[in-house]
Design a protein around this motif. Structure first.
Motif, PDB file in Angstrom:
ATOM      1  N   LEU A 171      -3.868   0.550  -2.548  1.00 35.82           N
ATOM      2  CA  LEU A 171      -3.237  -0.753  -2.748  1.00 35.82           C
ATOM      3  C   LEU A 171      -2.587  -0.748  -4.129  1.00 35.82           C
ATOM      4  CD1 LEU A 171      -2.539  -3.631  -2.006  1.00 35.82           C
ATOM      5  CD2 LEU A 171      -4.848  -4.335  -2.687  1.00 35.82           C
ATOM      6  N   ALA A 172      -1.267  -0.560  -4.146  1.00 37.00           N
ATOM      7  CA  ALA A 172      -0.555  -0.343  -5.403  1.00 37.00           C
ATOM      8  C   ALA A 172      -0.079  -1.627  -6.063  1.00 37.00           C
ATOM      9  CB  ALA A 172       0.650   0.570  -5.162  1.00 37.00           C
ATOM     10  N   VAL A 212       4.503   7.027   2.469  1.00 39.52           N
ATOM     11  CA  VAL A 212       4.784   5.798   3.217  1.00 39.52           C
ATOM     12  C   VAL A 212       4.340   4.580   2.412  1.00 39.52           C
ATOM     13  CG1 VAL A 212       4.281   4.531   5.358  1.00 39.52           C
ATOM     14  CG2 VAL A 212       4.451   7.030   5.401  1.00 39.52           C
ATOM     15  N   LEU A 213       5.086   3.479   2.554  1.00 37.17           N
ATOM     16  CA  LEU A 213       4.652   2.172   2.079  1.00 37.17           C
ATOM     17  C   LEU A 213       4.265   1.323   3.276  1.00 37.17           C
ATOM     18  CD1 LEU A 213       7.346   1.241  -0.628  1.00 37.17           C
ATOM     19  CD2 LEU A 213       5.109   2.295  -0.980  1.00 37.17           C
ATOM     20  N   ALA A 214       3.255   0.468   3.100  1.00 39.42           N
ATOM     21  CA  ALA A 214       2.814  -0.416   4.179  1.00 39.42           C
ATOM     22  C   ALA A 214       2.458  -1.781   3.613  1.00 39.42           C
ATOM     23  CB  ALA A 214       1.613   0.180   4.909  1.00 39.42           C
ATOM     24  N   ARG A 215       2.889  -2.828   4.335  1.00 33.39           N
ATOM     25  CA  ARG A 215       2.579  -4.209   3.946  1.00 33.39           C
ATOM     26  C   ARG A 215       2.022  -4.950   5.157  1.00 33.39           C
ATOM     27  NH1 ARG A 215       8.173  -5.089   0.522  1.00 33.39           N
ATOM     28  NH2 ARG A 215       7.406  -4.234  -1.453  1.00 33.39           N
ATOM     29  N   PRO A 216       0.696  -5.113   5.230  1.00 33.85           N
ATOM     30  CA  PRO A 216       0.090  -5.799   6.377  1.00 33.85           C
ATOM     31  C   PRO A 216       0.293  -7.311   6.301  1.00 33.85           C
ATOM     32  CG  PRO A 216      -1.588  -5.216   4.781  1.00 33.85           C
ATOM     33  CD  PRO A 216      -0.304  -4.623   4.274  1.00 33.85           C
ATOM     34  N   HIS A 217       0.566  -7.907   7.441  1.00 33.43           N
ATOM     35  CA  HIS A 217       0.671  -9.371   7.539  1.00 33.43           C
ATOM     36  C   HIS A 217      -0.598  -9.978   8.135  1.00 33.43           C
ATOM     37  CE1 HIS A 217       4.936  -9.653   6.428  1.00 33.43           C
ATOM     38  NE2 HIS A 217       5.106  -8.538   7.121  1.00 33.43           N
ATOM     39  N   THR A 218      -1.388  -9.163   8.777  1.00 28.30           N
ATOM     40  CA  THR A 218      -2.669  -9.603   9.320  1.00 28.30           C
ATOM     41  C   THR A 218      -3.752  -8.721   8.706  1.00 28.30           C
ATOM     42  OG1 THR A 218      -2.184  -8.167  11.223  1.00 28.30           O
ATOM     43  CG2 THR A 218      -1.821 -10.534  11.509  1.00 28.30           C
ATOM     44  N   GLY A 219      -4.980  -9.183   8.779  1.00 29.87           N
ATOM     45  CA  GLY A 219      -6.067  -8.464   8.113  1.00 29.87           C
ATOM     46  C   GLY A 219      -7.043  -7.851   9.085  1.00 29.87           C
ATOM     47  N   TYR A 266       0.836  -1.198   0.000  1.00 21.39           N
ATOM     48  CA  TYR A 266       0.000   0.000   0.000  1.00 21.39           C
ATOM     49  C   TYR A 266       0.878   1.257   0.000  1.00 21.39           C
ATOM     50  CZ  TYR A 266      -4.108  -2.785   1.412  1.00 21.39           C
ATOM     51  OH  TYR A 266      -5.139  -3.683   1.463  1.00 21.39           O
ATOM     52  N   VAL A 267       0.363   2.305  -0.631  1.00 21.79           N
ATOM     53  CA  VAL A 267       0.984   3.629  -0.579  1.00 21.79           C
ATOM     54  C   VAL A 267       0.055   4.544   0.202  1.00 21.79           C
ATOM     55  CG1 VAL A 267       1.829   5.594  -1.912  1.00 21.79           C
ATOM     56  CG2 VAL A 267       2.123   3.279  -2.796  1.00 21.79           C
ATOM     57  N   ALA A 268       0.625   5.306   1.130  1.00 21.48           N
ATOM     58  CA  ALA A 268      -0.180   6.236   1.925  1.00 21.48           C
ATOM     59  C   ALA A 268       0.501   7.599   1.979  1.00 21.48           C
ATOM     60  CB  ALA A 268      -0.387   5.706   3.342  1.00 21.48           C
ATOM     61  N   ILE A 269      -0.306   8.648   1.913  1.00 20.98           N
ATOM     62  CA  ILE A 269       0.164   9.992   2.222  1.00 20.98           C
ATOM     63  C   ILE A 269      -0.280  10.293   3.644  1.00 20.98           C
ATOM     64  CG2 ILE A 269       0.124  12.434   1.592  1.00 20.98           C
ATOM     65  CD1 ILE A 269      -0.737  11.607  -1.215  1.00 20.98           C
ATOM     66  N   VAL A 270       0.685  10.589   4.506  1.00 25.98           N
ATOM     67  CA  VAL A 270       0.380  10.804   5.920  1.00 25.98           C
ATOM     68  C   VAL A 270       0.689  12.244   6.305  1.00 25.98           C
ATOM     69  CG1 VAL A 270       0.818   8.379   6.493  1.00 25.98           C
ATOM     70  CG2 VAL A 270       2.676  10.050   6.707  1.00 25.98           C
ATOM     71  N   ASP A 298       4.419  -4.219   8.125  1.00 21.67           N
ATOM     72  CA  ASP A 298       5.733  -3.681   7.755  1.00 21.67           C
ATOM     73  C   ASP A 298       5.524  -2.278   7.199  1.00 21.67           C
ATOM     74  OD1 ASP A 298       7.036  -5.999   8.507  1.00 21.67           O
ATOM     75  OD2 ASP A 298       7.059  -6.837   6.486  1.00 21.67           O
ATOM     76  N   ILE A 299       6.352  -1.330   7.653  1.00 21.66           N
ATOM     77  CA  ILE A 299       6.205   0.075   7.290  1.00 21.66           C
ATOM     78  C   ILE A 299       7.532   0.596   6.737  1.00 21.66           C
ATOM     79  CG2 ILE A 299       5.742   2.410   8.149  1.00 21.66           C
ATOM     80  CD1 ILE A 299       3.261   0.753   8.313  1.00 21.66           C
ATOM     81  N   ARG A 300       7.452   1.452   5.724  1.00 26.55           N
ATOM     82  CA  ARG A 300       8.636   2.155   5.253  1.00 26.55           C
ATOM     83  C   ARG A 300       8.274   3.601   4.919  1.00 26.55           C
ATOM     84  NH1 ARG A 300      13.039   0.658   0.404  1.00 26.55           N
ATOM     85  NH2 ARG A 300      14.451   2.385   0.931  1.00 26.55           N
ATOM     86  N   PHE A 301       8.868   4.538   5.640  1.00 24.84           N
ATOM     87  CA  PHE A 301       8.725   5.957   5.332  1.00 24.84           C
ATOM     88  C   PHE A 301       9.710   6.292   4.221  1.00 24.84           C
ATOM     89  CE2 PHE A 301       6.386   5.930   9.171  1.00 24.84           C
ATOM     90  CZ  PHE A 301       5.669   7.116   9.254  1.00 24.84           C
TER      91      PHE A 301
END
Length: 224
Positions: A171-172, A115-122, A51-55, A93-96
């Motif tokens: 969700l990219a 930011v990029l985000a990769r969830p391991h749980t839903g 995922y890509v997010a603008i925070v 998992d998060i990456r700024f």
């Protein structure tokens, strides 16, 4: 695609179709099996949802002035609340990638980060809750009316054209492992950043976008 409903997000949409040209009952059975297999693959640990997010709320630092951008990928393992207020363990998992500098803030008057985000749980609103927590330096997603900053969201809507019901989470890229017999080679699909998020980055956060572009491309995020 983008959802037009309240607090909408955007991104890859996974659909399963059944061929009704021959035996309807057989086709429906195969379609149901394919849908079930796809749903199961979404839960497998090998699946990667990027995922890509603008925070907003800062420039990629914590209250202790830790530079989250320099951390690269890091894991947030922290309880979130489900839609009924019950605590659930969640891992993301998060990456700024980049945040506004003092020079950016002087020029544009805004503070934000990509930011990029990769969830391991839903879990319910998992990424949104993790980004707005202390683990991520209190950086809620732009436009998030549930876990975000109401005053900041209002400013972006009134002064900078943020769509009324938009949450800047997309969700990219969706990578699924092989599923026999339906996806023997797995699946790797991307959905480019939508026009509204691109407009925000290019018009209001050009420095952030420029500094993040190489990493976005390395992570397989497509740009319009």
């Amino acid at each position: 695609s983008s959802d037009s409903g309240p607090r909408c997000q955007s991104g890859c949409l996974l659909l399963a179709f059944c061929d009704r040209t021959n035996n309807n009952r057989e086709s429906e059975s195969v379609g149901a099996a394919a849908t079930s297999a796809l749903m199961d693959s979404m839960k497998r640990p090998e699946t990667i949802k990027t995922y890509v997010a603008i925070v907003v709320g800062g420039n990629g630092t914590t209250n202790e002035n830790e530079d989250l951008i320099k951390r690269g990928w890091f894991t947030v393992n922290q309880t979130v609340m489900d839609s009924h207020g019950r605590p659930k363990q969640a891992v993301t998992d998060i990456r700024f990638l980049a945040g506004t500098t003092s020079q950016d803030a002087t020029t544009t008057g805004v503070k934000a980060a990509l930011v990029l985000a990769r969830p391991h749980t839903g879990r319910w609103h998992q990424i949104r809750q993790h980004l707005s927590s202390s683990a991520c330096g209190y950086h809620p997603i732009m436009g998030d009316t549930t876990h975000g900053l109401a005053r900041t969201n209002r400013e972006w809507k009134e002064m900078r054209g943020l769509p009324k019901e938009r949450t800047c989470l997309h969700l990219a890229r969706l990578q699924l492992p092989p599923t026999i017999p339906f996806m023997p080679n797995g699946l790797d699909e991307s959905c480019p950043l939508p026009a509204d998020m691109m407009s925000i980055l290019q018009n209001h956060l050009p420095g952030v976008f420029e500094r993040a572009m190489t990493i976005l491309e390395e992570e397989g995020v497509q740009l319009l």
